[in-house]
Design a protein around this motif. Structure first.
Motif, mmCIF file in Angstrom:
data_model
loop_
_atom_site.group_PDB
_atom_site.id
_atom_site.type_symbol
_atom_site.label_atom_id
_atom_site.label_comp_id
_atom_site.label_asym_id
_atom_site.label_seq_id
_atom_site.Cartn_x
_atom_site.Cartn_y
_atom_site.Cartn_z
ATOM 1 N N GLU A 104 0.849 -1.190 0.000
ATOM 2 C CA GLU A 104 0.000 0.000 0.000
ATOM 3 C C GLU A 104 0.885 1.241 0.000
ATOM 4 O O GLU A 104 1.996 1.238 0.548
ATOM 5 C CB GLU A 104 -0.914 -0.005 1.234
ATOM 6 N N LYS A 108 -1.283 6.528 2.345
ATOM 7 C CA LYS A 108 -2.591 5.872 2.474
ATOM 8 C C LYS A 108 -2.560 4.833 3.600
ATOM 9 O O LYS A 108 -3.560 4.638 4.309
ATOM 10 C CB LYS A 108 -3.000 5.252 1.141
ATOM 11 N N SER A 138 -3.890 11.993 2.285
ATOM 12 C CA SER A 138 -4.974 11.035 2.060
ATOM 13 C C SER A 138 -6.294 11.757 2.236
ATOM 14 O O SER A 138 -6.375 12.791 2.910
ATOM 15 C CB SER A 138 -4.893 9.873 3.045
ATOM 16 N N ARG A 147 -8.962 6.252 -2.727
ATOM 17 C CA ARG A 147 -7.705 6.027 -3.436
ATOM 18 C C ARG A 147 -7.651 6.758 -4.775
ATOM 19 O O ARG A 147 -6.570 7.029 -5.282
ATOM 20 C CB ARG A 147 -7.474 4.526 -3.646
ATOM 21 N N PHE A 151 -5.399 5.562 -8.293
ATOM 22 C CA PHE A 151 -4.655 5.396 -7.035
ATOM 23 C C PHE A 151 -3.797 6.623 -6.702
ATOM 24 O O PHE A 151 -2.830 6.509 -5.961
ATOM 25 C CB PHE A 151 -3.774 4.132 -7.084
#
Length: 301
Positions: A104, A108, A138, A147, A151
């Protein structure tokens, strides 16, 4: 009690820990991040796993810089680790590390940790902003991490701080509101070389009441708060949690909240914007590893 190997990949160091799902840290370590090649980098990750494989770890949970498809472990970009870009790290490591692997994005992951058991628990909307070499970010809406379509949501570093001329990377939010910029501002104020100053030196001066340090802190917090105000006009969230090593300094959080209060007092009624709360993140330097574990436990199964 299941055990998990968590790894936080930074541009300078790789932190690792064996953890339980109750967030008990059984063992921790840190080593320099390889800078030369993908092969050296993958060898390093495999060596960390070898160190703990006899402990029956159930998965390898990683956080890393870059734009990452966290559903499969593919790096579109990889920040300072340019050699990982264009690679599916989870797939490439599976033969050497025979446990489930997930990756990840670091900012995030920090947000997931704060949502799970930290400063964002119980909040439906907010943002975690990590002040470091750049600015990690974030967005949390409806109690869930956003996201983005590719992303890339929350990449706050590149937001322009100057809108009346052509885009320039030097005029970004990271350029005036990251820990790097804070140290640079203080070095310039004191007539020192950048290498002679760090965050610890700066906050020792600020906490002792040194006038130069307090002036720099005031200017720096203005820069951070102006960015938060801009984000708030778009997001309209409840709170902003500040992460990164400097977030452990109460004087920083207190100054940020005071600056935000002053800004809203001056412009109240002139802008359709609610005033959010500013708090420190709960987990500090462990947040990325905790969030990577959350990603595996609750998002990959």
């Amino acid at each position: 009690m299941s055990k998990y190997l968590t790894i936080d990949i930074g541009g300078t160091n790789i932190k690792y820990a064996v953890m339980t799902d109750s967030l008990e840290f059984l063992e921790k370590g840190e080593i320099p991040t390889p800078r030369e090649s993908l092969e050296e980098f993958e060898d390093t990750l495999a060596a960390i796993y070898e160190k703990f494989k006899d402990q029956d770890v159930k998965a390898l949970c990683m956080s890393a810089p870059g734009r990452i498809d966290s559903s499969i472990g593919y790096f579109f970009t990889s920040g300072a680790l340019g050699y990982v870009s264009g690679h599916n790290l989870a797939d490439e490591l599976k033969e050497r590390i025979p446990v489930p692997i997930c990756v990840e994005n670091d900012a995030k992951a920090a947000a997931l940790a704060e949502l799970w058991k930290g400063s964002m628990k119980g909040y439906s909307s907010g943002s975690v902003i990590t002040l470091g070499t750049g600015i990690g970010g974030s967005v949390i809406l409806g109690g869930r991490l956003v996201r983005g379509e590719t992303f890339a949501a929350g990449e706050f570093s590149g937001i322009s701080s100057v809108w009346h001329k052509r885009y320039n990377r030097d005029d970004t939010w990271a350029g005036c509101a990251s820990t790097t910029s804070l140290v640079g501002m203080y070095a310039e104020k004191k007539g020192l070389d950048f290498s002679e100053v760090n965050g610890r030196i700066f906050f020792e001066a600020a906490n002792s009441g040194e006038e130069d340090a307090l002036e720099v802190l005031s200017d720096f917090c203005d820069n951070v708060v102006c960015g938060i105000m801009s984000l708030q006009l778009i997001l309209d969230v409840q709170r902003y949690a500040i992460g990164g090593g400097i977030s452990l300094q109460p004087i920083l959080i207190e100054t940020l909240q005071r600056k935000l209060d002053e800004l809203y007092e001056e412009y109240a009624g002139k802008m359709a914007s609610s005033k959010p709360e500013i708090v420190a993140c709960t987990f500090g330097n462990d947040a990325n590893m905790i969030g990577a574990l959350y990603h595996y436990l609750y998002e990959m199964k």
